[in-house]
Design an enzyme around this catalytic site. Sequence first.
Site, PDB file in Angstrom:
ATOM      1  N   SER A   1      88.082  65.097  55.155  1.00 49.80           N
ATOM      2  CA  SER A   1      88.680  64.854  53.828  1.00 49.80           C
ATOM      3  C   SER A   1      87.939  63.114  53.739  1.00 49.80           C
ATOM      4  O   SER A   1      87.409  62.394  54.578  1.00 49.80           O
ATOM      5  CB  SER A   1      90.302  64.166  53.745  1.00 49.80           C
ATOM      6  OG  SER A   1      90.989  65.019  54.673  1.00 49.80           O
TER       7      SER A   1
ATOM      8  N   CYS B   1      84.627  62.666  52.478  1.00 53.30           N
ATOM      9  CA  CYS B   1      83.035  62.561  53.055  1.00 53.30           C
ATOM     10  C   CYS B   1      82.570  63.396  51.942  1.00 53.30           C
ATOM     11  O   CYS B   1      81.243  64.084  52.019  1.00 53.30           O
ATOM     12  CB  CYS B   1      83.100  63.116  54.149  1.00 53.30           C
ATOM     13  SG  CYS B   1      83.842  62.139  55.421  1.00 53.30           S
TER      14      CYS B   1
ATOM     15  N   LYS C   1      97.183  72.601  53.249  1.00 54.55           N
ATOM     16  CA  LYS C   1      97.383  72.347  55.187  1.00 54.55           C
ATOM     17  C   LYS C   1      97.880  73.226  55.483  1.00 54.55           C
ATOM     18  O   LYS C   1      98.073  73.591  56.800  1.00 54.55           O
ATOM     19  CB  LYS C   1      96.791  71.924  54.741  1.00 54.55           C
ATOM     20  CG  LYS C   1      96.325  70.982  54.103  1.00 54.55           C
ATOM     21  CD  LYS C   1      94.668  71.517  54.465  1.00 54.55           C
ATOM     22  CE  LYS C   1      93.443  71.228  53.892  1.00 54.55           C
ATOM     23  NZ  LYS C   1      93.107  69.521  52.640  1.00 54.55           N
TER      24      LYS C   1
ATOM     25  N   ARG D   1      99.305  62.914  54.182  1.00 52.75           N
ATOM     26  CA  ARG D   1      99.830  64.426  54.951  1.00 52.75           C
ATOM     27  C   ARG D   1     100.800  63.330  55.771  1.00 52.75           C
ATOM     28  O   ARG D   1     100.100  62.394  56.325  1.00 52.75           O
ATOM     29  CB  ARG D   1      98.609  64.423  55.391  1.00 52.75           C
ATOM     30  CG  ARG D   1      98.243  65.694  54.544  1.00 52.75           C
ATOM     31  CD  ARG D   1      97.040  66.909  54.950  1.00 52.75           C
ATOM     32  NE  ARG D   1      95.959  66.949  55.068  1.00 52.75           N
ATOM     33  CZ  ARG D   1      94.654  66.190  55.884  1.00 52.75           C
ATOM     34  NH1 ARG D   1      95.661  65.543  57.365  1.00 52.75           N
ATOM     35  NH2 ARG D   1      94.013  66.533  55.632  1.00 52.75           N
TER      36      ARG D   1
ATOM     37  N   TYR E   1     104.640  64.656  48.180  1.00 49.27           N
ATOM     38  CA  TYR E   1     102.811  65.117  47.979  1.00 49.27           C
ATOM     39  C   TYR E   1     102.661  66.090  48.397  1.00 49.27           C
ATOM     40  O   TYR E   1     102.992  66.834  49.563  1.00 49.27           O
ATOM     41  CB  TYR E   1     102.442  63.799  49.990  1.00 49.27           C
ATOM     42  CG  TYR E   1     101.336  63.642  49.616  1.00 49.27           C
ATOM     43  CD1 TYR E   1      99.745  63.007  48.103  1.00 49.27           C
ATOM     44  CD2 TYR E   1     100.037  64.103  50.193  1.00 49.27           C
ATOM     45  CE1 TYR E   1      98.988  63.572  48.375  1.00 49.27           C
ATOM     46  CE2 TYR E   1      98.722  64.721  51.198  1.00 49.27           C
ATOM     47  CZ  TYR E   1      98.371  64.150  49.507  1.00 49.27           C
ATOM     48  OH  TYR E   1      96.642  64.224  50.230  1.00 49.27           O
TER      49      TYR E   1
ATOM     50  N   ASP F   1      87.918  73.427  48.949  1.00 48.43           N
ATOM     51  CA  ASP F   1      88.888  72.938  50.292  1.00 48.43           C
ATOM     52  C   ASP F   1      89.527  74.635  50.821  1.00 48.43           C
ATOM     53  O   ASP F   1      88.859  73.664  52.163  1.00 48.43           O
ATOM     54  CB  ASP F   1      90.153  72.768  49.909  1.00 48.43           C
ATOM     55  CG  ASP F   1      90.861  71.621  50.549  1.00 48.43           C
ATOM     56  OD1 ASP F   1      90.251  70.642  51.355  1.00 48.43           O
ATOM     57  OD2 ASP F   1      92.174  71.631  50.342  1.00 48.43           O
TER      58      ASP F   1
ATOM     59  N   HIS G   1      88.188  74.997  56.429  1.00 49.67           N
ATOM     60  CA  HIS G   1      88.447  74.033  55.888  1.00 49.67           C
ATOM     61  C   HIS G   1      87.695  73.377  55.655  1.00 49.67           C
ATOM     62  O   HIS G   1      86.512  72.821  55.361  1.00 49.67           O
ATOM     63  CB  HIS G   1      88.726  72.519  56.476  1.00 49.67           C
ATOM     64  CG  HIS G   1      89.070  70.908  55.576  1.00 49.67           C
ATOM     65  ND1 HIS G   1      89.051  70.269  55.813  1.00 49.67           N
ATOM     66  CD2 HIS G   1      89.772  70.906  54.476  1.00 49.67           C
ATOM     67  CE1 HIS G   1      89.654  68.953  55.231  1.00 49.67           C
ATOM     68  NE2 HIS G   1      89.952  70.218  54.213  1.00 49.67           N
TER      69      HIS G   1
ATOM     70  N   GLY H   1      99.593  67.227  50.270  1.00 54.35           N
ATOM     71  CA  GLY H   1      99.122  67.910  51.288  1.00 54.35           C
ATOM     72  C   GLY H   1     100.697  68.571  51.855  1.00 54.35           C
ATOM     73  O   GLY H   1     100.382  68.779  53.149  1.00 54.35           O
TER      74      GLY H   1
HETATM   75  C1  SPV Z   1      92.204  66.995  52.128  1.00 54.22           C
HETATM   76  O1  SPV Z   1      93.026  65.593  52.637  1.00 54.22           O
HETATM   77  O2  SPV Z   1      91.649  67.693  53.099  1.00 54.22           O
HETATM   78  C2  SPV Z   1      92.792  67.661  51.035  1.00 54.22           C
HETATM   79  C3  SPV Z   1      94.209  67.093  50.391  1.00 54.22           C
HETATM   80  O3  SPV Z   1      92.301  68.467  50.656  1.00 54.22           O
HETATM   81  S1  SPV Z   1      95.198  67.218  51.740  1.00 54.22           S
HETATM   82  O4  SPV Z   1      96.241  68.044  50.761  1.00 54.22           O
HETATM   83  O5  SPV Z   1      96.537  66.041  51.736  1.00 54.22           O
HETATM   84  O6  SPV Z   1      94.833  67.962  53.253  1.00 54.22           O
HETATM   85 MN    MN Z   2      91.171  69.644  52.314  1.00 55.95          MN
END
Ligand code: SPV
Ligand code: MN
Length: 633
Positions: free
Chosen positions: A271, A273, A230, A87, A221, A290, A249, A223
């Site tokens: 993320s 964890c 997101k 991201r 990407y 998620d 989240h 994200g």
């Molecule tokens: C995160 O980083 O919390 C994710 C992947 O679930 S993303 O789609 O990049 O946010």
């Molecule tokens: Mn996430």
Amino acid sequence: MQDGHVLLVKKCNHENYRKLMELNNTKLHNFIAKYNEIYNPDSVYICDDSEKDRQVIKNRAVENGEEINLSISGHTVHFDGFNDQARDKANTKYLLSENTELGSNFNAVYKGSGLDEIHRYLKDIMSGKEVFVLFFCLGPTNSEFSIPCVQITDSSYVAHSEYILYRRGYEQFKRIGESNHFFRYVHSAGVLEKGVSKNVDRRRVYIDLEDNIVYSVNTQYAGNTVGLKKLSLRLAIQKASQEGWLAEHMLIMGVHGPDGRKTYFTGAFPSACGKTSTAMLKGETIIGDDIAYLRKKDGKVYAANVECGIFGIIRDVNTIDDPVIWEALTNEGEVIFSNVLITKEGIPYWLGDGREIPEKGINYSGEWYKEKKDSQENQIFHSHKNARYTVSLYPRENVDPMLDDSDGVEIKGVIYGGRDSSIWPPVQEAFHWAHGVITMGASLESETTSATLGKEGVRQFNPMSNLDFLSISLGKYIENHLKFIDEADDQPSIFSVNYFLKGKDGKYLTSMEDKRVWIKWMELRVNGDINAIKTPTGYIPDFIDIKRLFQKVLGKEYRDKDYKKQFTLRIPENLEKIERISDIFKKTSDTQEIFFKVLSEQRRRLEVVRAEYGDYVTPDLLKKYGEIKINAF
Ligand code: SPV
Ligand code: MN
């Protein structure tokens, strides 16, 4: 007919135009026509909910070179550009009208100049390309949770990912008729070179909270591009705040207790964890890993998964720690791998997969070999640390049957966990809702890992693990959590967990699979089956209950000396944390009084115990103390 519409008619064939017009929504038609005129594609493909359209998209991803077929049937790989692997926080901004204020914590640009910039980037960006218009639904369809969404994208990889991750929403658009209540996303990967976005230096993700539109350009990407992930979470947090529910989240899982009992939990973790691996714990069932929407009905909390698939980190996924995911990644079935290593036999490899690393292959840096370095002389690993897999939840053996239930599932427990080497015990329970919201959720911190840029082991504040996605002020966000539960409601219990606690020697005090025990303890607690020890920071397990669960769940002996180390109350670290969190919230102008009151009560309890027993207090002493001076708490 406006010019934009005339152009749209020209770019759609008869069948596509019919599909679009069958959705009787003028605002939707105008939106698509307007952007069609700007990005100027060669042709427009409108997807409905049919299997045929899903197949078309899947095939296009391979035909366009954004995905490559692998040796196992249904598996493909997608590469994001070398500098497009995560991201992009710096270039993700809110578009603000001249007279609105979000506060200094938010990355924002004025709407006029931001839109000018994004429109400039989008101008004719799809010439020579086909654009896809797709309809999905956040949350189960035909339910109070449903938010219909339209995604415009020239990336068949993005479209394919969304088909795996979200419920189809063409029919949902028919249901809403002329309503303006839908989220909109415009995405272009920009010029592709060898299947990846070439102009990442001009990558932008701009979010318009007034019109519920997200623009994303020159990136692939997920994200940054999968609008429903997101990017919608940001739109949903604002919508939820206006309507009195929560957009979080969070994972959702069914925890299986004695005599066939099943209790649902949500859980927020930053993320990397352990969120997905918790949602996927052996013996339990998954609703989502998620994003969750939480709503209240008749004094009870219900949650639904916004998604129906997983976009998970593919690192340390191996047969022992993640058997269900391993199954999915090594057998026939639809999987998109991203940014892993692929051998010439078409086999994917990733970090920590327990296999010998191949000598060479292709990865996100192109041809890869063992000693390969980047321009700064840093070693390029065979698979990226943020490499991912995209799979549907439906074929998984541990999918919970309530996944698509339009009422959601009733939530009895909420878990907060971060990467914390020195403060929280492996599990503890809050005294009540506000105590948990303030001292656990809002106080969540996580230490950086080698997977993030910058120094390792730096604590980062991440309230409810939602900091990156807040679209309202922090004070208001916490207030919404506090207000969500009234006295008369069935209060879910709040827990904190810590899978990363270390001892004096710097070694982890728990092992990966222990989380299976902590979750069973939480299940017994919310159902009132067992007692616990009251400490200044919450309730912790009695040794005897954990010992029994270790034996039952893992077939392992649990030793008193491990219990003592794991559940020792670390008073100096707890007090420092309270100071850090208070300082942050003191700078947040709209923090409520109760916030500081709850933190200072916690500080006082810790000081009382420290005066009696010193800085580090083992659970046996805490138990004694709790029994004698229970009223002091
Ligand atoms: C995160 O980083 O919390 C994710 C992947 O679930 S993303 O789609 O990049 O946010
Ligand atoms: Mn996430």
